[in-house]
Design a protein around this motif. Structure first.
Motif, PDB file in Angstrom:
ATOM      1  N   VAL A 176      -8.073   1.169  -6.259  1.00  0.00           N
ATOM      2  CA  VAL A 176      -8.074   1.509  -7.540  1.00  0.00           C
ATOM      3  C   VAL A 176      -8.995   0.650  -8.352  1.00  0.00           C
ATOM      4  O   VAL A 176      -9.742  -0.115  -7.874  1.00  0.00           O
TER       5      VAL A 176
ATOM      6  N   GLN B 179      -8.125  -1.993 -13.639  1.00  0.00           N
ATOM      7  CA  GLN B 179      -7.213  -2.047 -14.690  1.00  0.00           C
ATOM      8  C   GLN B 179      -5.892  -1.502 -14.270  1.00  0.00           C
ATOM      9  O   GLN B 179      -4.999  -1.552 -15.001  1.00  0.00           O
ATOM     10  N   ALA B 180      -6.030  -1.259 -13.099  1.00  0.00           N
ATOM     11  CA  ALA B 180      -4.495  -0.882 -12.180  1.00  0.00           C
ATOM     12  C   ALA B 180      -3.720  -2.032 -12.540  1.00  0.00           C
ATOM     13  O   ALA B 180      -4.044  -3.138 -12.436  1.00  0.00           O
ATOM     14  N   THR B 181      -2.267  -2.010 -12.644  1.00  0.00           N
ATOM     15  CA  THR B 181      -1.333  -2.826 -12.773  1.00  0.00           C
ATOM     16  C   THR B 181      -0.569  -3.281 -11.465  1.00  0.00           C
ATOM     17  O   THR B 181      -0.961  -2.198 -10.525  1.00  0.00           O
TER      18      THR B 181
ATOM     19  N   LYS C  24       2.498  -3.133 -10.762  1.00  0.00           N
ATOM     20  CA  LYS C  24       3.435  -2.308 -10.433  1.00  0.00           C
ATOM     21  C   LYS C  24       2.576  -0.860  -9.884  1.00  0.00           C
ATOM     22  O   LYS C  24       3.250  -0.350  -8.886  1.00  0.00           O
ATOM     23  N   GLU C  25       1.612  -0.689 -10.538  1.00  0.00           N
ATOM     24  CA  GLU C  25       0.980   0.709  -9.892  1.00  0.00           C
ATOM     25  C   GLU C  25       0.357   0.575  -8.581  1.00  0.00           C
ATOM     26  O   GLU C  25       0.606   1.305  -7.612  1.00  0.00           O
ATOM     27  N   VAL C  26       0.004  -0.766  -8.232  1.00  0.00           N
ATOM     28  CA  VAL C  26      -0.488  -0.888  -6.866  1.00  0.00           C
ATOM     29  C   VAL C  26       0.661  -1.231  -5.938  1.00  0.00           C
ATOM     30  O   VAL C  26       0.467  -0.603  -5.010  1.00  0.00           O
TER      31      VAL C  26
ATOM     32  N   THR D 249       3.374   0.390  -6.013  1.00  0.00           N
ATOM     33  CA  THR D 249       4.010   1.720  -5.856  1.00  0.00           C
ATOM     34  C   THR D 249       3.214   2.473  -4.833  1.00  0.00           C
ATOM     35  O   THR D 249       3.499   3.339  -3.868  1.00  0.00           O
ATOM     36  N   LEU D 250       1.745   2.295  -5.098  1.00  0.00           N
ATOM     37  CA  LEU D 250       0.876   2.886  -4.217  1.00  0.00           C
ATOM     38  C   LEU D 250       1.135   2.442  -2.736  1.00  0.00           C
ATOM     39  O   LEU D 250       1.067   3.213  -1.709  1.00  0.00           O
TER      40      LEU D 250
ATOM     41  N   GLU E  84       4.160   4.015  -1.274  1.00  0.00           N
ATOM     42  CA  GLU E  84       4.161   5.460  -1.043  1.00  0.00           C
ATOM     43  C   GLU E  84       3.034   5.753   0.185  1.00  0.00           C
ATOM     44  O   GLU E  84       3.347   6.560   1.033  1.00  0.00           O
TER      45      GLU E  84
ATOM     46  N   TYR F 249       4.696  -7.471 -14.249  1.00  0.00           N
ATOM     47  CA  TYR F 249       4.432  -6.246 -13.381  1.00  0.00           C
ATOM     48  C   TYR F 249       3.184  -5.369 -14.036  1.00  0.00           C
ATOM     49  O   TYR F 249       2.624  -4.565 -13.277  1.00  0.00           O
ATOM     50  N   GLY F 250       3.148  -5.411 -15.407  1.00  0.00           N
ATOM     51  CA  GLY F 250       2.102  -4.674 -15.867  1.00  0.00           C
ATOM     52  C   GLY F 250       0.756  -5.272 -16.109  1.00  0.00           C
ATOM     53  O   GLY F 250      -0.275  -4.776 -16.846  1.00  0.00           O
TER      54      GLY F 250
END
Length: 139
Positions: A15, A18-20, A22-24, A26-27, A30, A64-65
């Motif tokens: 990533v 700037q990834a959050t 929460k995004e990390v 989630t990755l 997944e 988380y943001g």
């Protein structure tokens, strides 16, 4: 002799800074992984693990943001894909690393974990790395 290219997991998940969180997270869910490389273009600037998220962010009630760069481990140490497994295990032990990004021509192409050493490598390379990571660094 086996090289990092032989045992690495190719195409590590990455990533940008700037990834959050929460995004990390989630990755990680997944992809069923525990670490993500944080990149600035082709250059790794950090690594964030599931443990980093829990210990450095969730435990303190952080948003988380928030960008992951606030929680990454910087100064990413990499090794070339043609490095022998034994050399890599020694360095991982010496530097107390659990994960090692693998490069080819300076570009990240894979990642090796202690688990990869234990499962895929021959000989005592994994044992040496485990010893080094397990011993506290008093420096």
């Amino acid at each position: 002799m086996a090289t990092l290219r032989d045992i690495m997991t190719p195409g590590p998940v990455t990533v940008d800074g700037q990834a959050t969180l929460k995004e990390v997270a989630t990755l990680m869910l997944e992809q069923d992984i525990g670490a993500v490389l944080v990149m600035n273009g082709d250059r790794p600037t950090g690594i964030i693990t599931d443990r980093d998220i829990v210990i450095r962010a969730v435990a303190y009630g952080h948003d988380y943001g928030t960008a992951v760069t606030d929680y990454t481990t910087g100064d990413v140490f990499t090794m070339d894909a043609n490095t022998t497994v034994e050399e890599a295990a020694e360095e991982m032990g010496r530097k107390q690393l659990r994960r090692l990004p693998v490069t080819d021509g300076g570009r990240v192409i894979g990642i090796v974990s202690l688990g990869d050493l234990a499962v895929r490598a021959l000989g005592d390379a994994d044992e040496e790395a485990l010893k080094g990571v397990s011993i506290p660094n008093n420096s």
